[in-house]
Motif scaffolding. Structure first.
Motif, mmCIF file in Angstrom:
data_model
loop_
_atom_site.group_PDB
_atom_site.id
_atom_site.type_symbol
_atom_site.label_atom_id
_atom_site.label_comp_id
_atom_site.label_asym_id
_atom_site.label_seq_id
_atom_site.Cartn_x
_atom_site.Cartn_y
_atom_site.Cartn_z
ATOM 1 N N ASP A 9 0.847 -1.063 -0.081
ATOM 2 C CA ASP A 9 -0.077 -0.099 -0.061
ATOM 3 C C ASP A 9 1.037 1.302 -0.004
ATOM 4 O O ASP A 9 1.444 1.801 0.823
ATOM 5 N N LYS A 73 3.770 9.939 -3.852
ATOM 6 C CA LYS A 73 3.116 9.454 -4.721
ATOM 7 C C LYS A 73 2.148 10.295 -5.661
ATOM 8 O O LYS A 73 1.839 10.056 -6.786
ATOM 9 N N ARG A 124 -3.551 0.732 -6.123
ATOM 10 C CA ARG A 124 -3.628 1.931 -7.025
ATOM 11 C C ARG A 124 -4.786 2.567 -6.588
ATOM 12 O O ARG A 124 -5.714 1.893 -6.375
ATOM 13 N N PHE A 128 -5.517 7.885 -10.710
ATOM 14 C CA PHE A 128 -4.335 8.516 -10.355
ATOM 15 C C PHE A 128 -4.732 10.230 -10.927
ATOM 16 O O PHE A 128 -4.094 11.160 -10.262
ATOM 17 N N ASP A 136 -3.312 8.636 -16.674
ATOM 18 C CA ASP A 136 -3.654 7.749 -15.928
ATOM 19 C C ASP A 136 -2.957 6.628 -16.037
ATOM 20 O O ASP A 136 -2.312 5.923 -15.027
ATOM 21 N N GLU A 140 0.447 4.644 -13.767
ATOM 22 C CA GLU A 140 0.234 3.183 -13.696
ATOM 23 C C GLU A 140 1.812 2.704 -14.183
ATOM 24 O O GLU A 140 2.408 1.726 -13.466
ATOM 25 N N LEU A 143 4.614 3.587 -12.105
ATOM 26 C CA LEU A 143 4.774 3.052 -10.731
ATOM 27 C C LEU A 143 5.247 1.600 -10.932
ATOM 28 O O LEU A 143 5.856 1.025 -10.414
ATOM 29 N N ARG A 144 4.833 0.833 -12.093
ATOM 30 C CA ARG A 144 5.077 -0.412 -12.307
ATOM 31 C C ARG A 144 6.534 -0.476 -12.494
ATOM 32 O O ARG A 144 7.190 -1.434 -12.115
ATOM 33 N N PHE A 157 -1.666 -5.045 -10.176
ATOM 34 C CA PHE A 157 -2.240 -3.971 -9.349
ATOM 35 C C PHE A 157 -3.663 -4.204 -9.045
ATOM 36 O O PHE A 157 -4.539 -5.002 -9.731
ATOM 37 N N TYR A 159 -7.065 -2.153 -7.299
ATOM 38 C CA TYR A 159 -7.764 -0.954 -6.831
ATOM 39 C C TYR A 159 -7.676 -0.930 -5.452
ATOM 40 O O TYR A 159 -8.082 -1.901 -4.633
ATOM 41 N N GLU A 160 -7.200 0.142 -4.589
ATOM 42 C CA GLU A 160 -7.220 0.125 -3.136
ATOM 43 C C GLU A 160 -8.593 -0.167 -2.548
ATOM 44 O O GLU A 160 -8.547 -0.800 -1.448
#
Length: 424
Positions: A9, A73, A124, A128, A136, A140, A143-144, A157, A159-160
């Motif tokens: 996270d 972030k 994620r 974003f 967006d 991602e 970040l990947r 990934f 979704y949070e």
């Protein structure tokens, strides 16, 4: 070395990571014993070192000379992702700063677990970037790439808010429709799920995901609004200055205050050019004593400390009727008291946008508010009484499912990692 899988996270304000091997599943405890770490870096100018997490926050609060970087972030999906900043004798690409922070997390958890991460499920936000699919996806992808360069292995990934749903599965055996609200540091994300008869995806056992939706509003936006409404007026925000060639009164430029209230922009405020501009404004200001306090804030580079104090007031108001901001670093600044009524007034426009996003999630799923019987609340901002009230009002028949607002996403991601990488 044994192989482990992990759930990360990576948050705007704080980050957490869990790991699993065999049947065991644990949330990592960092060096201070907590299950989360500030998403922060500090460049110590005296020692010439870059430190992260609790060490970064401690050096900053202790007044070490250097640069404090937080809300890392939030650069994802912005032009800063391809930019750099100067610290010490070198230029640091923001991408490398992300790598540095995530590397420290990886080393910490692998050392504690006595294993090597061979697969990662990372959280994620649903968005974003609002209403820009290209940016967006770019966020991602970046970040990947950073996670894979850091050595986390294959990355998937989730979704949070879906991760929070995974964590809460066992706490709502009779649920049919569930709304998950994840109000984090940078975004507000929602998931609407329905109990599945024949089980759903391998990540979310027993639920079908009907809709995901989000808006780019989070705890740091609340901090910014609280700062501008309650604190920055003491430094001249909203005051006026005389025009050079007439008797017309002009507003003191609000951009100074907006940048000082935005974590990722504060360090850009300490330039010679900005301090020169503020000196000029002070000579023309109707209330020069306030602009003098602004100049002191800039010259002594106290912007980050003030932002930290503002956040402390917001946190205190999660369970108190009022809170007091005393800022002894500037002796002529009077103490500022904020109560729940003022906080509600300051936050109302943002809370209404968050509530609208919750309603839009239900509409996307084709579910009426009264059909939702359970709601999962996660993220530190859901502890604010008014935020909690406006969200739960969107689903008036729903009961609140027990969930830890600070660890639910990390635990859910780790459970998902066990399901995604079962053989590892």
């Amino acid at each position: 070395m044994k192989k482990i899988v992990a759930g990360l996270d990576f948050g705007t304000s704080n980050s957490a990571i869990g790991y699993a091997s065999g049947t065991a599943l644990d949330l990592h405890r960092f060096e201070h014993g907590g299950q989360s770490v500030p998403t922060a870096l500090f460049y110590d100018e005296e020692e010439g070192v870059l430190v992260s997490g609790h060490d970064a926050e401690a050096r900053f609060l202790q007044g070490h000379e250097g640069r404090y970087l937080r809300a890392l972030k939030s650069i994802l999906g912005t032009s800063l992702a391809d930019d750099a900043t100067r610290m010490g004798a070198r230029s640091w690409p923001f991408r490398s700063l992300l790598t540095s922070f995530l590397t420290s997390m990886k080393k910490s958890v692998e050392q504690a677990a006595g294993g090597e991460i061979s697969g990662l499920v990372a959280g994620r936000p649903v968005r974003f970037v609002d209403e820009d699919e290209t940016r967006d996806k770019r966020a991602e992808t970046l970040l990947r790439e950073v996670l894979e360069e850091t050595g986390f292995g294959p990355v998937q990934f989730v979704y949070e808010p879906v991760a929070a749903l995974i964590d809460a599965e066992e706490n709502m055996p009779g649920a049919e429709y569930v709304l998950v609200a994840d109000i984090g540091g940078g975004t507000s994300d929602f998931t609407l799920a329905r109990r599945s008869i024949d089980a759903a995806s391998k990540e979310v056992a027993g639920f079908d995901i009907l809709a995901n939706h989000g808006v780019h509003i989070g705890g740091t936006d609340l901090d910014k609004r609280l700062s501008l409404k309650a604190v920055m007026p003491a430094f001249g925000y909203g005051t006026e200055m005389k025009a050079l060639t007439s008797d017309v009164l002009l507003p003191v430029p609000p951009s100074y205050y907006s940048d000082l209230a935005t974590w990722q922009k504060i360090h850009f405020c300490y330039t010679h050019a900005m301090k020169r501009d503020v000196r000029d404004v002070m000579r023309q200001a109707v209330e020069p004593e306030k602009i003098e306090l602004l100049l002191e804030l800039l010259e002594r580079q106290l912007g980050h400390r003030l932002a930290n104090a503002v956040e402390g007031v917001k946190i205190a108001l999660s369970d108190s009727d009022n809170a007091r901001l005393a800022f002894p670093d500037i002796k002529d600044l009077p103490a500022i008291t904020v109560d729940q009524a003022a906080l509600a007034q300051h936050f109302a426009p943002l809370e209404q946008q968050v509530a609208r996003a919750a309603g839009e999630t239900l509409a996307l799923a084709g579910v009426r508010p009264e059909q939702v019987g359970h709601i999962v609340l996660t993220g530190g901002s859901t502890l604010l009484p008014d935020m909690r009230r406006v969200i739960t009002a969107c689903v008036p028949a729903a009961q609140i499912v027990p969930s830890d607002p600070f660890t639910a996403v990390a635990k859910g991601l780790t459970k998902a990692a066990k399901r995604v990488f079962p053989a590892r």
